[in-house]
Design an enzyme around this catalytic site. Structure first.
Site, PDB file in Angstrom:
ATOM      1  CD  GLU A   1      -2.977  -1.138   2.256  1.00  0.00           C
ATOM      2  OE1 GLU A   1      -2.868  -0.284   3.159  1.00  0.00           O
ATOM      3  OE2 GLU A   1      -3.900  -1.971   2.198  1.00  0.00           O
TER       4      GLU A   1
ATOM      5  CB  CYS B   1       3.350   7.158   3.179  1.00  0.00           C
ATOM      6  SG  CYS B   1       3.974   6.084   4.466  1.00  0.00           S
TER       7      CYS B   1
ATOM      8  CB  CYS C   1       7.455  -5.248   8.138  1.00  0.00           C
ATOM      9  SG  CYS C   1       8.843  -4.528   9.051  1.00  0.00           S
TER      10      CYS C   1
ATOM     11  CB  CYS D   1       6.846  -2.773  15.468  1.00  0.00           C
ATOM     12  SG  CYS D   1       8.563  -2.408  14.992  1.00  0.00           S
TER      13      CYS D   1
ATOM     14  CB  CYS E   1       3.327  -1.780  13.087  1.00  0.00           C
ATOM     15  SG  CYS E   1       3.336  -1.425  11.316  1.00  0.00           S
TER      16      CYS E   1
ATOM     17  CB  SER F   1      10.808   6.162   8.720  1.00  0.00           C
ATOM     18  OG  SER F   1      10.453   5.744  10.022  1.00  0.00           O
TER      19      SER F   1
ATOM     20  CG  LEU G   1      12.653   6.382  20.471  1.00  0.00           C
ATOM     21  CD1 LEU G   1      13.921   5.568  20.356  1.00  0.00           C
ATOM     22  CD2 LEU G   1      12.946   7.774  21.031  1.00  0.00           C
ATOM     23  CG  HIS G   2       7.382   3.915  18.210  1.00  0.00           C
ATOM     24  ND1 HIS G   2       6.612   4.927  17.687  1.00  0.00           N
ATOM     25  CD2 HIS G   2       7.973   3.306  17.139  1.00  0.00           C
ATOM     26  CE1 HIS G   2       6.711   4.931  16.369  1.00  0.00           C
ATOM     27  NE2 HIS G   2       7.539   3.962  16.023  1.00  0.00           N
TER      28      HIS G   2
ATOM     29  CB  CYS H   1       0.905   6.506  11.055  1.00  0.00           C
ATOM     30  SG  CYS H   1       2.528   5.961  11.571  1.00  0.00           S
TER      31      CYS H   1
END
Length: 375
Positions: A96, A109, A116, A120, A123, A202, A225-226, A345
């Site tokens: 996407e 984006c 991935c 994480c 996500c 990123s 980071l988060h 996001c």
């Protein structure tokens, strides 16, 4: 029986690689600039349209090369003007791509992988597992798709795409060479001509690759980071167990020093209710970022099925922003855009033929898009 050799897709070749291609077929290097302008500035996909290239060379190129971008299978437009494309890649999986308008600014984006591998916890892309890296042609093809959506091809028209962020599906630094080639095309004067400050990569913190990137590029850098400490970040971003925060901060400083132009990094911090949004987290973050040239982008968590997380409350977001701002950290809160079409996001999922089998652990978060018609 022998099979014909696959044609070379010129769409993803950086200028040095396109020059090398022409030299390999007995042509002069300057042909690369001619053809690059036709592909990326005129938007052609046929060698016959390249009128300042000889017929003999056009015929040669037709026999051994092609200009092929990925297939758009679905386009959706949000009530706030955000555009999302589902783009089918070779092999059948989809990614996407999202274009976010904000006044004069239009940010694309871009995805760098099918799925991935980092997993994480907040996500939705990670829950889909991982299939493969995208080629440079498939990455730059997403920019072509976005530009074409506005009508006749004009890549340098500021009303179309002003900024590109590699923040879509995937960890860009785990697909290093194709990502670097695609970014070089984005910034190439004979292609899309974007400023290095308008192309942002990123990363979740692949430290050796950050150092490697600093040797070959000076695009803008964003850190996913988060969390302000290793214990919490280990839960949210498992890569932190290999490259803890101290190593990530040091690598970021080295990268900014290489840029040598007063550049700052963007620090992305997704605010999750009751997880990382408390005042003590904000104070800890201020202490962590005090010596790093950066700006902080707070991102309200965007829910998706089976995440187990909730978006931080407005009062908590405002309190967090107030603490970091008073602490001397330039802080913005990202507006949630495109969530009505699952384009916000952390919501990008595409359709991934998962080689990791991780997706079997989770309830599917989206319908199968393999049978979707053209967008």
């Amino acid at each position: 029986m022998s099979t014909a050799a696959a044609k070379v897709n010129l769409l993803g070749l950086s200028k040095p690689k396109l020059e090398a291609f022409f030299e390999s077929i007995g042509e002069k290097k300057f042909r690369a600039t001619q053809v690059m302008k036709w592909i990326h500035q005129a938007g052609v996909d046929s060698f016959d349209d390249m009128t300042n290239v000889s017929k003999a060379l056009r015929a040669k190129l037709e026999a051994i090369a092609e200009i092929r971008e990925p297939e758009v299978v679905l386009e959706d437009i949000s009530s706030d003007g955000t555009r999302k494309w589902v783009i089918r890649m070779e092999g059948g999986s989809s990614v996407e791509t999202v274009l976010i308008p904000d006044g004069e600014r239009k940010t694309l984006c871009v995805s760098s992988q099918v799925g991935c591998s980092l997993n994480c916890s907040f996500c939705s892309t990670g829950k889909q597992g991982f299939n493969r890296n995208l080629t440079a042609a498939e990455i730059i093809g997403q920019l072509r798709v976005a530009i074409k959506s506005f009508g006749p091809f004009e890549p340098k028209d500021p009303r179309r795409v002003t900024n590109v962020v590699l923040m879509g599906m995937g960890e860009p630094l785990m697909n290093f060479e194709p990502v670097v080639d695609a970014m070089s095309l984005m910034m190439e004067d004979n292609a899309y001509g974007l400023s290095k400050r308008r192309v942002t990569l990123s990363t979740a913190g692949l430290v050796p690759a950050i150092d490697q990137l600093g040797e070959v590029s000076d695009v803008s850098l964003a850190l996913s980071l988060h969390a302000p400490n290793d214990e919490l970040r280990n839960e949210l971003v498992p890569l932190n167990k290999r490259y803890p925060i101290s190593e990530l901060m040091a690598a970021t400083r080295r990268y900014l020093d290489r840029c040598n132009d007063k550049r700052v990094a963007t620090v992305e911090y997704t605010l999750i209710d009751g997880v990382n949004d408390r005042p003590e987290h904000a104070h800890e973050l201020v202490a962590l970022l005090r010596d790093l040239p950066c700006k902080l982008n707070l991102i309200p968590f965007n829910p998706f099925p089976n995440s187990g997380y909730r978006r931080a409350k407005k009062a908590a977001i405002e309190q967090f922003r107030s603490i970091t701002t008073r602490g001397g950290v330039i802080t913005t809160v990202r507006s949630t855009r495109g969530d009505d079409i699952d384009a916000a996001c952390g919501q990008l999922v595409g359709q991934v033929d998962d080689r990791t089998r991780r997706s079997q652990k989770y309830i599917p978060v989206k319908q199968d898009l393999s049978a979707a018609g053209p967008g």
